[in-house]
Design an enzyme around this catalytic site. Structure first.
Site, PDB file in Angstrom:
ATOM      1  N   ARG A  95      35.937   2.664   6.380  1.00 49.10           N
ATOM      2  CA  ARG A  95      37.252   2.664   7.032  1.00 49.10           C
ATOM      3  C   ARG A  95      38.375   2.041   6.215  1.00 49.10           C
ATOM      4  NH1 ARG A  95      38.332  -0.431  12.349  1.00 49.10           N
ATOM      5  NH2 ARG A  95      40.288   0.442  13.078  1.00 49.10           N
ATOM      6  N   ASP A  96      38.062   1.388   5.099  1.00 46.07           N
ATOM      7  CA  ASP A  96      39.133   0.835   4.268  1.00 46.07           C
ATOM      8  C   ASP A  96      38.757   0.908   2.793  1.00 46.07           C
ATOM      9  OD1 ASP A  96      41.645  -0.239   3.832  1.00 46.07           O
ATOM     10  OD2 ASP A  96      40.985  -2.312   4.029  1.00 46.07           O
ATOM     11  N   LEU A  97      38.225   2.066   2.401  1.00 48.67           N
ATOM     12  CA  LEU A  97      37.882   2.275   0.992  1.00 48.67           C
ATOM     13  C   LEU A  97      39.167   2.392   0.178  1.00 48.67           C
ATOM     14  CD1 LEU A  97      35.877   2.900  -1.282  1.00 48.67           C
ATOM     15  CD2 LEU A  97      35.975   5.299  -0.598  1.00 48.67           C
ATOM     16  N   ASN A 101      39.149  -2.803  -3.067  1.00 43.76           N
ATOM     17  CA  ASN A 101      37.874  -3.159  -2.442  1.00 43.76           C
ATOM     18  C   ASN A 101      36.668  -2.692  -3.260  1.00 43.76           C
ATOM     19  OD1 ASN A 101      39.020  -4.485  -0.297  1.00 43.76           O
ATOM     20  ND2 ASN A 101      39.048  -2.695   1.035  1.00 43.76           N
TER      21      ASN A 101
END
Length: 264
Positions: A95-97, A101
């Site tokens: 959900r937050d690639l 990160n």
């Protein structure tokens, strides 16, 4: 060690819960966490080369990231996503690639981090706040709040475009206007005559053009507006592995030894 400060307790709980169960070579190891007053910290294993974002968009402007190293980073991230989507129980959507990160060790092996927003795939989450990072968020999530593993595939496609072009996912083109990397790159990705000219200068003229066209085709599929047109991350992985030498974790056989000189 790498220490990350989380502002929301729910994100910390979510990340600790997930990472305490996950063991994968391309997913960051959680060494511990600390809650002290209003401060909440996660302690990761130390990654000497910081993040992909720092390497690509920081002072060195990607100068250490050769063509093969960039492809291996993409493969490492795809392996992490394949584990989350196919082998985790239940399956997980990160959900937050994004490039910040993706953490890199001294040899530029990549590990996916920051699972504070990750959710179980296929589960309806009531009152789930829309989250993500502009430029990486899939269009169906923005317009309809629809979240699936194909949302991660879209974000992976954006990261692949970053690796190819050296550009940020959102570029400021005027005082109040931004252009997404996807909208800028798409017309040129499908034109073989233009494709080499949009590459990051660091990697221009360093690869077999046939391989470049294959990687560009994968990126185009990943960032399709219609999620059903995007491939599964397993298919992405199988498309990229043959383009990377055996010595770097792929299956490509090369006639010369792989050394730093060959990467330039």
């Amino acid at each position: 060690m790498r220490i990350e400060n989380l502002s929301y307790c729910t994100e910390l709980q979510n990340e600790v819960s997930l990472l305490s169960k996950i063991r994968h070579q391309n997913i960051i190891k959680l060494l511990g966490y600390c809650i002290h007053g209003e401060s909440r910290f996660l302690v990761y294993e130390f990654m000497e080369s910081d993040s992909l974002e720092t390497q690509l968009h920081g002072p060195t402007r990607g100068s250490s990231l050769t063509w093969y190293i960039r492809l291996r980073i993409a493969i490492d991230v795809a392996r992490a996503l394949e584990y989350l989507h196919e082998n985790s129980n239940p399956p997980v959507v990160h959900r937050d690639l994004k490039s910040s990160n993706i953490l890199l060790d001294s040899d530029f092996n990549a590990k996916l981090s920051d699972f504070g927003l990750a959710v179980a795939s296929g589960v309806q989450h009531k009152n789930m706040k829309m989250s993500g990072t502009l430029g990486y968020v899939a269009p169906e999530y923005i317009s309809h709040g629809k979240l699936t593993d194909k949302s991660d595939v879209y974000a992976f496609g954006v990261v692949l475009l970053e690796l190819l072009t050296g550009r940020k996912p959102m570029e400021n083109i005027s005082s109040d206007q931004y252009q997404s990397l996807v909208s800028w790159a798409m017309p040129q990705l499908t034109d073989r005559s233009k494709l080499p000219s949009i590459l990051d200068p660091v990697i221009q003229n360093t690869m077999d053009l046939k391989h470049l066209y294959q990687v560009a085709a994968v990126a185009v599929l990943c960032v399709q507006a219609e999620p059903s047109y995007r491939p599964l991350i397993t298919d992405v992985l199988h498309s990229l592995i043959p383009l990377v030498p055996l010595e770097l974790g792929g299956s490509l056989r090369v006639t010369e030894p792989i050394s730093s000189e060959n990467f330039q």
